[in-house]
Structure formats: structure tokens, C-alpha cells
Design a protein around this motif. Structure first.
Motif, short mmCIF file in Angstrom:
data_model
loop_
_atom_site.label_atom_id
_atom_site.label_comp_id
_atom_site.label_asym_id
_atom_site.label_seq_id
_atom_site.Cartn_x
_atom_site.Cartn_y
_atom_site.Cartn_z
N ASP A 84 7.92 52.08 -50.72
CA ASP A 84 7.07 52.25 -50.49
C ASP A 84 6.12 51.09 -49.71
OD1 ASP A 84 6.79 50.96 -52.71
OD2 ASP A 84 5.07 52.38 -53.20
N GLY A 85 6.69 49.44 -49.95
CA GLY A 85 6.11 48.09 -49.45
C GLY A 85 4.93 47.83 -50.79
N THR A 86 5.11 47.92 -51.92
CA THR A 86 3.88 47.99 -52.37
C THR A 86 4.40 46.59 -53.38
OG1 THR A 86 4.17 49.90 -54.32
CG2 THR A 86 2.78 49.87 -52.67
N LYS A 87 5.87 46.72 -53.89
CA LYS A 87 6.35 45.97 -54.23
C LYS A 87 7.98 45.06 -54.48
CE LYS A 87 4.93 48.42 -58.53
NZ LYS A 87 5.54 48.97 -59.73
N VAL A 88 7.62 44.08 -55.19
CA VAL A 88 9.23 43.27 -54.31
C VAL A 88 10.41 43.23 -55.11
CG1 VAL A 88 7.69 42.17 -52.06
CG2 VAL A 88 8.52 41.58 -54.61
N VAL A 89 11.53 43.57 -54.86
CA VAL A 89 12.31 42.93 -56.08
C VAL A 89 13.08 42.39 -56.21
CG1 VAL A 89 15.02 43.51 -56.46
CG2 VAL A 89 13.62 45.61 -56.05
N SER A 90 12.95 41.46 -57.88
CA SER A 90 13.23 39.99 -58.76
C SER A 90 14.28 40.54 -59.13
CB SER A 90 12.35 39.11 -58.56
OG SER A 90 12.18 40.38 -59.76
N ILE A 91 15.65 39.40 -59.06
CA ILE A 91 16.93 39.19 -60.58
C ILE A 91 16.44 37.75 -60.86
CG2 ILE A 91 19.50 38.84 -60.06
CD1 ILE A 91 19.36 40.40 -57.22
N ASP A 92 16.50 37.97 -62.62
CA ASP A 92 16.39 37.10 -63.33
C ASP A 92 17.78 36.41 -63.20
OD1 ASP A 92 17.39 38.37 -64.92
OD2 ASP A 92 16.17 38.48 -65.93
N SER A 93 17.89 34.94 -63.82
CA SER A 93 18.95 34.63 -64.17
C SER A 93 19.97 34.91 -65.07
CB SER A 93 18.89 32.93 -64.29
OG SER A 93 17.98 33.49 -65.95
N GLU A 94 19.72 36.13 -65.67
CA GLU A 94 20.81 37.35 -66.34
C GLU A 94 21.18 38.02 -65.38
OE1 GLU A 94 18.91 38.44 -70.10
OE2 GLU A 94 18.84 35.67 -71.01
N GLY A 95 20.73 38.21 -64.80
CA GLY A 95 21.52 38.85 -63.53
C GLY A 95 19.94 40.70 -63.53
N ASN A 96 19.19 40.51 -64.34
CA ASN A 96 18.30 41.55 -64.65
C ASN A 96 17.26 42.22 -63.63
OD1 ASN A 96 19.36 42.33 -67.33
ND2 ASN A 96 17.76 40.77 -67.88
N VAL A 97 17.40 42.97 -62.96
CA VAL A 97 16.81 43.10 -61.63
C VAL A 97 15.17 43.89 -61.91
CG1 VAL A 97 16.31 44.68 -59.59
CG2 VAL A 97 18.32 43.40 -60.71
N THR A 98 13.98 43.28 -61.36
CA THR A 98 12.39 43.96 -62.31
C THR A 98 11.64 43.99 -60.61
OG1 THR A 98 11.95 42.58 -62.13
CG2 THR A 98 12.56 43.67 -64.46
N ALA A 99 11.00 45.62 -60.77
CA ALA A 99 10.04 45.88 -59.50
C ALA A 99 8.37 44.87 -59.86
CB ALA A 99 10.75 46.33 -58.74
N VAL A 100 8.13 43.76 -58.80
CA VAL A 100 7.18 43.02 -58.79
C VAL A 100 6.40 43.76 -58.24
CG1 VAL A 100 7.60 41.19 -60.95
CG2 VAL A 100 8.00 40.89 -57.66
#
Length: 105
Positions: A84-100
């Protein structure tokens, strides 16, 4: 009088009334479920990216960035966030994926 077959104005108005009532009932329900559909689509996208990160880690033995995932063919080149374009995905240094939530400059 001629015996003509057809609908009268009153019959047509009743049909239009029934169709209008059906539309009034269904449109708010569809709009309400649209938000839920977008939320579930974003959750599914995050899980898919997490699986691709795990696959990359297994293959290359390092935690990737989104650019590395895209360039190595693990993700679509245009895939950077939720559908839907409201959030972007980020990957932290441990490989965990979150949508912010996407911030506008």
C-alpha cells in the motif's frame, strides 16, 4: 387500451430503491475491510522479506541490506516497502525485518 408489455415507472423506481439500499449497505463494509487487507498484505510482505534474508544468510553467511537482496535477485528491484506504500521495510544488523512508517522529506 392496448395490451403492451413493459415496466411501469413505479416498478422501475422500486428496483432503483432496492439497488440503492444494497449499495448503501455494502460500500461502507468494503471500505472498512480495505484497511485490514492492506495491514495483512504488509505483514505478509515483511514475512516474505524475512524469509529472503534468512536465505541470503544461509547462502552468503552475512546479513544483507535491501540493496543487496535486490541486486542478487532475492527481491524484486522495485520492492522497497509494503504494497500500500505507507511503510518501508528495514533490516537491522541481526537480520530482523521490520516495517516502519514512511517519512516524507
Amino acid at each position: 387500451m392496448k395490451n403492451e408489455k413493459g415496466f411501469t415507472l413505479v416498478e422501475m423506481m422500486i428496483v432503483m430503491l432496492v439497488i440503492s439500499v444494497l449499495l448503501i449497505v455494502t460500500i461502507p463494509n468494503v471500505a472498512k475491510h480495505n484497511t485490514n487487507i492492506n495491514k495483512k498484505g504488509c505483514e505478509a510482505y515483511v514475512k516474505m522479506v524475512q524469509a529472503q534474508v534468512q536465505s541470503y544468510i544461509i547462502d552468503k553467511n552475512q546479513v544483507p541490506t535491501l540493496a543487496q537482496l535486490s541486486s542478487d535477485g532475492y527481491l524484486n528491484q522495485n520492492a522497497t516497502g509494503c504494497p500500500d506504500g505507507t511503510k518501508v521495510v528495514s533490516i537491522d544488523s541481526e537480520g530482523n525485518v521490520t516495517a516502519v512508517t514512511k517519512t516524507t522529506p
